[in-house]
Motif scaffolding. Structure first.
Motif, PDB file in Angstrom:
ATOM      1  N   LEU A   1      -0.577  20.503  25.239  1.00 57.99           N
ATOM      2  CA  LEU A   1       0.598  21.305  25.619  1.00 57.99           C
ATOM      3  C   LEU A   1       1.164  22.041  23.300  1.00 57.99           C
ATOM      4  O   LEU A   1       1.451  23.143  24.171  1.00 57.99           O
ATOM      5  CB  LEU A   1       1.536  21.617  26.268  1.00 57.99           C
ATOM      6  N   ALA A   2       1.927  21.055  22.487  1.00 60.35           N
ATOM      7  CA  ALA A   2       2.361  21.943  22.184  1.00 60.35           C
ATOM      8  C   ALA A   2       1.927  22.386  20.574  1.00 60.35           C
ATOM      9  O   ALA A   2       0.559  22.752  20.514  1.00 60.35           O
ATOM     10  CB  ALA A   2       2.625  20.366  20.670  1.00 60.35           C
ATOM     11  N   GLY A   3       2.419  24.100  20.417  1.00 62.64           N
ATOM     12  CA  GLY A   3       1.369  24.960  20.451  1.00 62.64           C
ATOM     13  C   GLY A   3       0.959  25.437  20.942  1.00 62.64           C
ATOM     14  O   GLY A   3       0.038  26.814  20.520  1.00 62.64           O
ATOM     15  N   ALA A   4       0.685  25.264  22.180  1.00 64.19           N
ATOM     16  CA  ALA A   4      -0.575  26.582  23.250  1.00 64.19           C
ATOM     17  C   ALA A   4      -0.007  27.737  24.159  1.00 64.19           C
ATOM     18  O   ALA A   4       1.525  27.814  24.585  1.00 64.19           O
ATOM     19  CB  ALA A   4      -0.832  25.286  24.382  1.00 64.19           C
ATOM     20  N   ASP A   5      -0.546  28.606  23.965  1.00 62.19           N
ATOM     21  CA  ASP A   5      -0.288  30.395  24.281  1.00 62.19           C
ATOM     22  C   ASP A   5      -0.245  29.487  25.810  1.00 62.19           C
ATOM     23  O   ASP A   5       1.026  30.481  26.777  1.00 62.19           O
ATOM     24  CB  ASP A   5      -0.465  31.238  23.792  1.00 62.19           C
ATOM     25  N   VAL A   6      -1.056  29.058  26.542  1.00 60.81           N
ATOM     26  CA  VAL A   6      -1.121  29.578  28.013  1.00 60.81           C
ATOM     27  C   VAL A   6      -1.911  28.062  28.065  1.00 60.81           C
ATOM     28  O   VAL A   6      -2.812  27.556  27.599  1.00 60.81           O
ATOM     29  CB  VAL A   6      -2.699  30.407  28.026  1.00 60.81           C
ATOM     30  N   VAL A   7      -2.185  28.342  29.708  1.00 64.47           N
ATOM     31  CA  VAL A   7      -2.510  26.695  30.335  1.00 64.47           C
ATOM     32  C   VAL A   7      -3.313  27.298  31.727  1.00 64.47           C
ATOM     33  O   VAL A   7      -2.542  27.452  32.286  1.00 64.47           O
ATOM     34  CB  VAL A   7      -1.212  25.417  30.387  1.00 64.47           C
ATOM     35  N   ILE A   8      -4.139  26.791  32.017  1.00 70.72           N
ATOM     36  CA  ILE A   8      -5.000  27.207  32.789  1.00 70.72           C
ATOM     37  C   ILE A   8      -5.016  25.719  33.885  1.00 70.72           C
ATOM     38  O   ILE A   8      -5.873  24.569  33.146  1.00 70.72           O
ATOM     39  CB  ILE A   8      -5.843  27.366  32.626  1.00 70.72           C
ATOM     40  N   HIS A   9      -4.301  25.098  34.584  1.00 71.03           N
ATOM     41  CA  HIS A   9      -4.055  23.953  35.269  1.00 71.03           C
ATOM     42  C   HIS A   9      -5.673  23.851  36.338  1.00 71.03           C
ATOM     43  O   HIS A   9      -4.639  23.915  37.574  1.00 71.03           O
ATOM     44  CB  HIS A   9      -2.686  23.216  35.674  1.00 71.03           C
ATOM     45  N   MET A  10      -6.459  22.877  36.271  1.00 70.35           N
ATOM     46  CA  MET A  10      -7.655  23.053  37.096  1.00 70.35           C
ATOM     47  C   MET A  10      -7.546  21.195  37.217  1.00 70.35           C
ATOM     48  O   MET A  10      -8.603  20.784  38.309  1.00 70.35           O
ATOM     49  CB  MET A  10      -8.419  24.004  36.415  1.00 70.35           C
ATOM     50  N   ALA A  11      -6.705  20.242  36.583  1.00 71.12           N
ATOM     51  CA  ALA A  11      -6.688  18.957  36.712  1.00 71.12           C
ATOM     52  C   ALA A  11      -7.288  18.713  38.209  1.00 71.12           C
ATOM     53  O   ALA A  11      -5.847  19.449  38.700  1.00 71.12           O
ATOM     54  CB  ALA A  11      -6.694  18.354  35.463  1.00 71.12           C
ATOM     55  N   GLY A  12      -7.252  17.536  38.377  1.00 72.41           N
ATOM     56  CA  GLY A  12      -7.110  17.202  39.921  1.00 72.41           C
ATOM     57  C   GLY A  12      -8.232  16.457  41.109  1.00 72.41           C
ATOM     58  O   GLY A  12      -8.897  16.098  40.381  1.00 72.41           O
ATOM     59  N   LEU A  13      -7.752  15.570  41.633  1.00 73.13           N
ATOM     60  CA  LEU A  13      -8.286  14.925  42.568  1.00 73.13           C
ATOM     61  C   LEU A  13      -8.961  16.239  44.019  1.00 73.13           C
ATOM     62  O   LEU A  13      -8.226  16.288  44.528  1.00 73.13           O
ATOM     63  CB  LEU A  13      -7.962  13.519  43.120  1.00 73.13           C
ATOM     64  N   VAL A  14     -10.567  15.557  44.385  1.00 69.39           N
ATOM     65  CA  VAL A  14     -10.642  16.778  44.992  1.00 69.39           C
ATOM     66  C   VAL A  14     -11.500  15.837  46.095  1.00 69.39           C
ATOM     67  O   VAL A  14     -11.972  15.409  45.973  1.00 69.39           O
ATOM     68  CB  VAL A  14     -11.910  17.759  44.441  1.00 69.39           C
ATOM     69  N   ASP A  15     -10.464  14.998  47.187  1.00 71.90           N
ATOM     70  CA  ASP A  15     -10.815  14.535  48.264  1.00 71.90           C
ATOM     71  C   ASP A  15     -10.752  14.665  49.237  1.00 71.90           C
ATOM     72  O   ASP A  15      -9.240  14.383  49.411  1.00 71.90           O
ATOM     73  CB  ASP A  15      -9.974  12.843  47.855  1.00 71.90           C
ATOM     74  N   VAL A  16     -10.997  14.653  50.043  1.00 69.09           N
ATOM     75  CA  VAL A  16     -11.187  15.183  51.952  1.00 69.09           C
ATOM     76  C   VAL A  16     -11.950  13.593  51.925  1.00 69.09           C
ATOM     77  O   VAL A  16     -12.108  14.062  53.796  1.00 69.09           O
ATOM     78  CB  VAL A  16     -11.435  16.309  51.999  1.00 69.09           C
ATOM     79  N   TRP A  17     -12.394  12.674  51.485  1.00 67.32           N
ATOM     80  CA  TRP A  17     -13.298  11.620  52.156  1.00 67.32           C
ATOM     81  C   TRP A  17     -12.701  10.452  52.721  1.00 67.32           C
ATOM     82  O   TRP A  17     -13.363   9.569  52.494  1.00 67.32           O
ATOM     83  CB  TRP A  17     -14.471  11.185  51.805  1.00 67.32           C
TER      84      TRP A  17
ATOM     85  N   ILE B   1       3.777  21.850  34.434  1.00 66.52           N
ATOM     86  CA  ILE B   1       5.131  22.686  34.084  1.00 66.52           C
ATOM     87  C   ILE B   1       6.210  22.077  33.332  1.00 66.52           C
ATOM     88  O   ILE B   1       6.607  22.820  32.656  1.00 66.52           O
ATOM     89  CB  ILE B   1       6.114  22.396  35.262  1.00 66.52           C
ATOM     90  N   GLU B   2       7.002  20.967  33.371  1.00 66.39           N
ATOM     91  CA  GLU B   2       7.992  20.197  32.320  1.00 66.39           C
ATOM     92  C   GLU B   2       7.184  20.498  30.912  1.00 66.39           C
ATOM     93  O   GLU B   2       8.415  20.778  30.066  1.00 66.39           O
ATOM     94  CB  GLU B   2       8.407  18.905  32.634  1.00 66.39           C
ATOM     95  N   ALA B   3       5.990  20.136  30.795  1.00 69.24           N
ATOM     96  CA  ALA B   3       5.208  20.562  29.315  1.00 69.24           C
ATOM     97  C   ALA B   3       5.756  21.563  28.700  1.00 69.24           C
ATOM     98  O   ALA B   3       6.064  22.792  27.068  1.00 69.24           O
ATOM     99  CB  ALA B   3       3.586  19.455  29.460  1.00 69.24           C
ATOM    100  N   CYS B   4       5.660  22.353  29.704  1.00 70.72           N
ATOM    101  CA  CYS B   4       5.309  23.431  29.137  1.00 70.72           C
ATOM    102  C   CYS B   4       7.080  24.502  29.060  1.00 70.72           C
ATOM    103  O   CYS B   4       6.514  25.623  27.567  1.00 70.72           O
ATOM    104  CB  CYS B   4       5.557  25.404  30.334  1.00 70.72           C
ATOM    105  N   VAL B   5       8.053  23.508  29.467  1.00 63.64           N
ATOM    106  CA  VAL B   5       9.725  24.087  29.253  1.00 63.64           C
ATOM    107  C   VAL B   5       9.218  23.892  28.063  1.00 63.64           C
ATOM    108  O   VAL B   5      10.685  23.511  27.087  1.00 63.64           O
ATOM    109  CB  VAL B   5       9.961  23.681  30.149  1.00 63.64           C
ATOM    110  N   GLN B   6       8.991  22.032  27.627  1.00 68.70           N
ATOM    111  CA  GLN B   6       9.606  21.495  26.649  1.00 68.70           C
ATOM    112  C   GLN B   6       9.086  21.771  25.643  1.00 68.70           C
ATOM    113  O   GLN B   6       9.737  21.935  24.301  1.00 68.70           O
ATOM    114  CB  GLN B   6       8.816  20.419  26.904  1.00 68.70           C
ATOM    115  N   THR B   7       7.239  22.408  25.446  1.00 65.62           N
ATOM    116  CA  THR B   7       6.870  22.308  23.789  1.00 65.62           C
ATOM    117  C   THR B   7       7.341  24.035  24.587  1.00 65.62           C
ATOM    118  O   THR B   7       6.616  25.242  22.999  1.00 65.62           O
ATOM    119  CB  THR B   7       5.364  22.335  24.510  1.00 65.62           C
ATOM    120  N   GLY B   8       7.585  25.551  25.482  1.00 69.17           N
ATOM    121  CA  GLY B   8       7.771  26.584  25.034  1.00 69.17           C
ATOM    122  C   GLY B   8       6.510  27.815  25.180  1.00 69.17           C
ATOM    123  O   GLY B   8       6.322  28.695  24.921  1.00 69.17           O
ATOM    124  N   THR B   9       5.472  26.634  25.883  1.00 72.44           N
ATOM    125  CA  THR B   9       4.062  27.533  26.503  1.00 72.44           C
ATOM    126  C   THR B   9       4.923  27.918  27.917  1.00 72.44           C
ATOM    127  O   THR B   9       4.638  27.613  28.797  1.00 72.44           O
ATOM    128  CB  THR B   9       3.136  26.372  26.824  1.00 72.44           C
TER     129      THR B   9
END
Ligand SMILES: NC(=O)c1ccc[n+]([C@@H]2O[C@H](COP(=O)([O-])OP(=O)(O)OC[C@H]3O[C@@H](n4cnc5c(N)ncnc54)[C@H](O)[C@@H]3O)[C@@H](O)[C@H]2O)c1
Ligand SMILES: CC(C)CCC[C@@H](C)[C@H]1CC[C@H]2[C@@H]3[C@H](O)C=C4C[C@@H](O)CC[C@]4(C)[C@H]3CC[C@]12C
Length: 374
Positions: free
Chosen positions: A77-93, A113-121
């Motif tokens: 995240l360092a130096g990024a302006d925007v983060v789109i966070h879609m990583a996840g485990l899709v598991d209903v099985w 979230i904490e990385a945004c706070v820490q890096t200024g994103t």
């Protein structure tokens, strides 16, 4: 984010950028976001298709990383302006332990979230899910509801519970001060069932039908509506939300938006038929061919087998009590909140969304592939 100057000066990070939705997200951003200077694609497993994007005008930076490792996320995240966070485990099985789902979906989101706070994103768009709300285990219908429709959210399953918890974290983080003193601006988008190119489950249904001589057997009453939305439109909604978070922070910050488009309201199986019909598949029965109690028995047996075999092997089946109840509970959305708040209009109409998906299924026809949930 300065919205006034049109030069390509922004750095975006997409977590989960090599997944089904992630690939649509990356390609839509490259096509539709002129202010993009660098696109960082963060995923546990990087897709080979990323290589083909590298010669373009935008710098595409693949980052192999794990959202559960805070240090990976901060570095990305360092130096990024925007983060789109879609990583996840899709598991209903029940493929993964509930603790693993929690670690990836909830702890991973907290790390972002904490990385945004820490890096200024300053801008965070989170891919939530309709399941952050429902359907609930009581089988209450949510019929063409919107973001303000009252609904009793009851979560007993790890995946929907994790999506609800992560969504709450994201919304509560809105307004936190990031490095440099500016406020974090967040919002969450809730897709219903996503379809489109790369939708493995659609392919699984296709191959299952092929093996049965070109037929699927109806198991859900046609009257049960299940919300579906095209991946390209979900991605487009993320592009717009991310773009507008800066100038409309007061309106959009801390808000949730259902993802919607012109896809028709139908049952899960009738909708699949819209895609698989043109690929030569038919749906047998105007009513479910098996009575509900038998399906429920089968689903319970599958859950029992999963529990019994757990020490030896992870046994999964398409139908378990949870997926059966999901498919059998009406959950559809009808809203214009995203249009009102950030001028969202679907990029693809229904016919185009359908045709693009049909073409993809046809190209995948002969390709061998795993049937993980047979
Ligand atoms: N598919 C749907 O119908 C649907 C509907 C609503 C919401 N969503 C949400 O959309 C998002 C994307 O879903 P999808 O269908 O593309 O799933 P997907 O499994 O295809 O993609 C998820 C991606 O996240 C990556 N990932 C998983 N764990 C990771 C980790 N620890 N660190 C980094 N990356 C990791 C995976 O490698 C994968 O590429 C998810 O957050 C999901 O909850 C999906
Ligand atoms: C014909 C059925 C009985 C067979 C079982 C279908 C079942 C596998 C389908 C039905 C509903 C599907 C889910 C639904 O579209 C919404 C989501 C939300 C999203 O966040 C992740 C995917 C998920 C859970 C779909 C998974 C497949 C389901 C359960």
């Amino acid at each position: 984010m300065d919205m006034t100057d049109g030069g390509p000066d922004l750095v975006y990070l997409v977590t989960g950028g090599c997944g089904f939705l992630g690939e649509h997200m990356v390609k839509t951003l490259l096509e539709m976001e002129p202010r993009l200077r660098e696109l960082r694609v963060f995923d546990l497993h990087l897709g080979p298709w990323l290589e083909a994007l590298k010669p373009g005008p935008v710098q595409v930076t693949p980052i192999q990383g794990d959202v559960t490792r805070a240090e990976d996320v901060v570095a990305a995240l360092a130096g990024a302006d925007v983060v789109i966070h879609m990583a996840g485990l899709v598991d209903v099985w029940g493929l993964n332990d509930p603790e693993v789902i929690y670690r990836v979906n909830v702890q991973g989101t907290q790390n972002v979230i904490e990385a945004c706070v820490q890096t200024g994103t300053q801008f965070l768009v989170y891919t939530s899910s309709m399941e952050a709300l429902g359907p609930n285990t009581k089988g209450h219908p949510f019929y063409r509801g919107n973001e303000d429709t009252p609904y009793e959210a009851i979560h007993t399953q790890p995946y929907p519970r994790s999506k609800a918890q992560a969504e709450r974290l994201v919304l509560e983080a809105n307004g936190r001060k990031v490095r440099g003193g500016l406020p974090l601006v967040t919002c969450a988008l809730r897709p219903t069932g996503i379809y489109g190119e790369g939708h493995q489950l659609m392919l699984d249904f296709y191959r299952k039908a092929q093996r049965a001589g070109g037929w699927l057997f109806r198991t859900v009453p046609a009257s049960v509506e299940h919300g579906r939305v095209y991946a390209g439109n979900v991605a487009w909604m993320h592009v717009l939300a991310a773009r507008e978070l800066g100038s409309r922070a007061t309106t959009m910050g801390g808000q949730v938006y259902f993802c919607y488009d012109d896809s028709p309201y139908k049952s899960y199986e009738d909708f699949n038929l819209e895609i698989l019909g043109p690929c030569g598949i038919g749906l047998l029965g105007t009513q479910p061919l098996l009575p509900y109690f038998l399906l429920f028995l089968l689903a319970t047996l599958n859950a029992f087998l999963q529990w019994l075999l757990r020490p030896l092997v992870v046994y999964t089946a398409l139908i378990n009590p949870y997926t059966l109840s999901l498919a059998n509970t009406t959950f559809t959305v009808q809203t214009d909140k995203a249009r009102r708040h950030f001028d969202y209009q679907p990029l693809y109409g229904w016919e185009e969304s359908r045709d693009r998906t049909v073409s993809w299924v046809k190209t995948r026809k002969g390709c061998p592939g795993p049937l993980p949930r047979d």
